[in-house]
Design a protein around this motif. Sequence first.
Motif, PDB file in Angstrom:
ATOM      1  N   VAL A   1       0.827  -1.208   0.000  1.00 40.31           N
ATOM      2  CA  VAL A   1       0.000   0.000   0.000  1.00 40.31           C
ATOM      3  C   VAL A   1       0.860   1.257   0.000  1.00 40.31           C
ATOM      4  O   VAL A   1       0.637   2.189  -0.785  1.00 40.31           O
ATOM      5  CB  VAL A   1      -0.949  -0.003   1.213  1.00 40.31           C
ATOM      6  CG1 VAL A   1      -1.690   1.330   1.318  1.00 40.31           C
ATOM      7  CG2 VAL A   1      -1.938  -1.149   1.114  1.00 40.31           C
ATOM      8  N   ILE A   2       1.857   1.287   0.876  1.00 39.72           N
ATOM      9  CA  ILE A   2       2.608   2.531   1.115  1.00 39.72           C
ATOM     10  C   ILE A   2       3.587   2.833  -0.005  1.00 39.72           C
ATOM     11  O   ILE A   2       3.741   3.996  -0.418  1.00 39.72           O
ATOM     12  CB  ILE A   2       3.336   2.442   2.476  1.00 39.72           C
ATOM     13  CG1 ILE A   2       2.312   2.376   3.607  1.00 39.72           C
ATOM     14  CG2 ILE A   2       4.263   3.636   2.662  1.00 39.72           C
ATOM     15  CD1 ILE A   2       2.917   2.124   4.973  1.00 39.72           C
TER      16      ILE A   2
ATOM     17  N   LEU B   1       1.904   4.364  -3.099  1.00 38.39           N
ATOM     18  CA  LEU B   1       1.391   5.675  -2.733  1.00 38.39           C
ATOM     19  C   LEU B   1       2.515   6.695  -2.651  1.00 38.39           C
ATOM     20  O   LEU B   1       2.407   7.820  -3.168  1.00 38.39           O
ATOM     21  CB  LEU B   1       0.649   5.576  -1.401  1.00 38.39           C
ATOM     22  CG  LEU B   1      -0.032   6.848  -0.893  1.00 38.39           C
ATOM     23  CD1 LEU B   1      -1.375   6.525  -0.236  1.00 38.39           C
ATOM     24  CD2 LEU B   1       0.855   7.575   0.126  1.00 38.39           C
ATOM     25  N   SER B   2       3.641   6.310  -2.018  1.00 37.98           N
ATOM     26  CA  SER B   2       4.767   7.237  -1.859  1.00 37.98           C
ATOM     27  C   SER B   2       5.392   7.583  -3.201  1.00 37.98           C
ATOM     28  O   SER B   2       5.726   8.753  -3.466  1.00 37.98           O
ATOM     29  CB  SER B   2       5.815   6.625  -0.931  1.00 37.98           C
ATOM     30  OG  SER B   2       5.261   6.319   0.336  1.00 37.98           O
TER      31      SER B   2
ATOM     32  N   THR C   1       3.963   7.555  -6.145  1.00 34.24           N
ATOM     33  CA  THR C   1       3.047   8.404  -6.923  1.00 34.24           C
ATOM     34  C   THR C   1       3.072   9.838  -6.418  1.00 34.24           C
ATOM     35  O   THR C   1       3.051  10.784  -7.217  1.00 34.24           O
ATOM     36  CB  THR C   1       1.620   7.846  -6.851  1.00 34.24           C
ATOM     37  OG1 THR C   1       1.630   6.456  -7.148  1.00 34.24           O
ATOM     38  CG2 THR C   1       0.710   8.556  -7.841  1.00 34.24           C
ATOM     39  N   ILE C   2       3.117  10.021  -5.108  1.00 38.49           N
ATOM     40  CA  ILE C   2       3.200  11.382  -4.556  1.00 38.49           C
ATOM     41  C   ILE C   2       4.502  12.041  -4.986  1.00 38.49           C
ATOM     42  O   ILE C   2       4.520  13.221  -5.380  1.00 38.49           O
ATOM     43  CB  ILE C   2       3.070  11.344  -3.030  1.00 38.49           C
ATOM     44  CG1 ILE C   2       1.638  10.969  -2.625  1.00 38.49           C
ATOM     45  CG2 ILE C   2       3.457  12.688  -2.415  1.00 38.49           C
ATOM     46  CD1 ILE C   2       1.429  10.846  -1.136  1.00 38.49           C
TER      47      ILE C   2
ATOM     48  N   LEU D   1      -3.012  13.451  -5.109  1.00 40.96           N
ATOM     49  CA  LEU D   1      -3.463  12.590  -4.008  1.00 40.96           C
ATOM     50  C   LEU D   1      -4.417  11.504  -4.512  1.00 40.96           C
ATOM     51  O   LEU D   1      -4.348  10.346  -4.078  1.00 40.96           O
ATOM     52  CB  LEU D   1      -4.128  13.440  -2.931  1.00 40.96           C
ATOM     53  CG  LEU D   1      -3.220  14.473  -2.249  1.00 40.96           C
ATOM     54  CD1 LEU D   1      -4.011  15.315  -1.245  1.00 40.96           C
ATOM     55  CD2 LEU D   1      -2.050  13.796  -1.552  1.00 40.96           C
TER      56      LEU D   1
ATOM     57  N   SER E   1      -2.476   8.840  -6.180  1.00 39.91           N
ATOM     58  CA  SER E   1      -1.742   8.057  -5.187  1.00 39.91           C
ATOM     59  C   SER E   1      -2.648   7.008  -4.554  1.00 39.91           C
ATOM     60  O   SER E   1      -2.241   5.856  -4.346  1.00 39.91           O
ATOM     61  CB  SER E   1      -1.179   8.987  -4.107  1.00 39.91           C
ATOM     62  OG  SER E   1      -0.359   9.979  -4.663  1.00 39.91           O
ATOM     63  N   VAL E   2      -3.888   7.394  -4.256  1.00 38.98           N
ATOM     64  CA  VAL E   2      -4.857   6.440  -3.715  1.00 38.98           C
ATOM     65  C   VAL E   2      -5.162   5.352  -4.751  1.00 38.98           C
ATOM     66  O   VAL E   2      -5.315   4.172  -4.401  1.00 38.98           O
ATOM     67  CB  VAL E   2      -6.139   7.192  -3.299  1.00 38.98           C
ATOM     68  CG1 VAL E   2      -7.243   6.218  -2.918  1.00 38.98           C
ATOM     69  CG2 VAL E   2      -5.844   8.124  -2.126  1.00 38.98           C
TER      70      VAL E   2
ATOM     71  N   SER F   1      -2.343   2.745  -4.728  1.00 40.58           N
ATOM     72  CA  SER F   1      -2.485   1.809  -3.612  1.00 40.58           C
ATOM     73  C   SER F   1      -3.561   0.774  -3.913  1.00 40.58           C
ATOM     74  O   SER F   1      -3.407  -0.418  -3.603  1.00 40.58           O
ATOM     75  CB  SER F   1      -2.834   2.571  -2.328  1.00 40.58           C
ATOM     76  OG  SER F   1      -1.768   3.394  -1.924  1.00 40.58           O
TER      77      SER F   1
ATOM     78  N   ALA G   1      -9.254   6.982  -9.409  1.00 41.18           N
ATOM     79  CA  ALA G   1      -9.178   6.472  -8.035  1.00 41.18           C
ATOM     80  C   ALA G   1     -10.487   5.788  -7.637  1.00 41.18           C
ATOM     81  O   ALA G   1     -10.482   4.710  -7.026  1.00 41.18           O
ATOM     82  CB  ALA G   1      -8.853   7.613  -7.083  1.00 41.18           C
TER      83      ALA G   1
END
Length: 512
Positions: free
Chosen positions: A33-34, A37-38, A40-41, A110, A113-114, A117, A160
């Motif tokens: 998950v993380i 997300l990281s 993509t941010i 954001l 990023s979601v 994940s 998303a």
Amino acid sequence: MSLDERAPTVARTVSPPVPARGPTPRPAKAVVVIAPLSLTIALGLWGIRRQNTMWGDESVTYQLAHRDLSQIWLTAQHIDLVHALYYAVMHEIFALFGGGLLTLRLPSVLAMSVAASGVGLLALRLAGPRAGLLAGLVFPLLPQVQKYAQEGRSYAMVCALVTWATCALVAGVPHRARWRWAVYGSTMLLACLFHEFAVLALVAHGVTLIVSRVPRPVLKAWSVAAAGVVAGLLPLAICSAGQSEQVSWIGGPVRLRYFLVVAVVGVACARTPLGARGPVRLSALAVPILVLPGLLLLTASLVKPLFVDRYVLYSNIGIALLLGAWMDYFHRRQQSSRNAWIAWTAAVAVLAALVPPSLALRTPQSRSNDATAIGAAVRKEGRPGDGLLYLSGQQRILTAANPGDTRFLTDLALAQDPVSSNTLAGIELPAQDIAARMLDFDRIVAVRAVGVHSPTDPQEEAKTSTLRRHFREYGTTHVNGARVTVYVRDHDPSAKDGPRSNSLGARGGVMR
């Protein structure tokens, strides 16, 4: 001590027990998950300001989101009803965090990023942790995902929502709990309300369930949820059908290269035996969502041109799942260090190939126009008291984000401004009045979009015919997506310098 007594000791000394080789460690669920997300941010924040420029569609978001909610609703009665919910959401975000350029684009970062994940979790459930991590990391590297993660439009949010609706679908198949199908239906409906073409993902989900041969109660639960989505979307679809002219710009050659490439690669990956966890196979989920939405839009385009790749941005979920699962399959099947070296070399080569397009996407030239540069050119070429003319009137949105660019010029065709008329570009005067006002000015700055079909209504004909008969071109500035031309009357003393032409770089003034 006898020989028999020493024998066990010698045996233990000569042949010590060899520890069993444990399985290759797999990433934990939290990492799946993380990590995406990281990444993509990080990619979303890299160059997010794009040299402080915005393009025309973002300019529309910027302008409408600064209006009151009542004004947004009234404007949506005339045009852009399909984006009304997104504008309302951005209005609230602007109210909370300020209406700057970063606030315009950060929600998309954001949201994507979601989505990354969610892609990781999908692959984890269908093919295992390693496939989940790889799919989640592949997703933000895709060029289309990088592009729209940094754009102040609704497509990242739709992506998303479709991703997490797909997660709810996969989770609902084995459990069959009603609340899971309620979550699926409500998430899909929200995605469709942000953009109507998200409903094409609903079709892909249905094909997935049919191909997977799920039990009849599951198909029934999906059918009820899908019917609820269609019923909820129907009022918006009927009302927005009356605004079909807003997609009249879609035409000419269809850009299919990206769609065809990812479709071929995805189908090729699906031919290998990818993960088989649960009642839904990964390929049965990924191939329909990758291929069907775009294919359905292309089919509809035979009647009316509708295919634009960003309308089905969420199809990138499919290629990310397939690539991630294929790399996991290759990793599990490798038999030698040579194969591993080949795999790492190929991965490095792909990453190196992604660097040039990633850099290009973060420049103003990566979009079809640059509203900031167009406004800066108007400000530079215009003199206080000059007339301002848009060819056509719809191009008024290209300079509206920064009113300071046109503050000292007179908009010759404008009868009612966009805000008070609850429109995007305002209401223009009758043709004869436009021509009369043009003849009151010795210098006119004209803005003409490049590559856009100009309407042939009486107002536009009056503008062009008056310029042709009574004015001559004095100089033209070429910017990304438009030309800014100064026209002068024959008796204007400034005409003695002769015509001139220059080119202004894509970078214009700083957004305020």
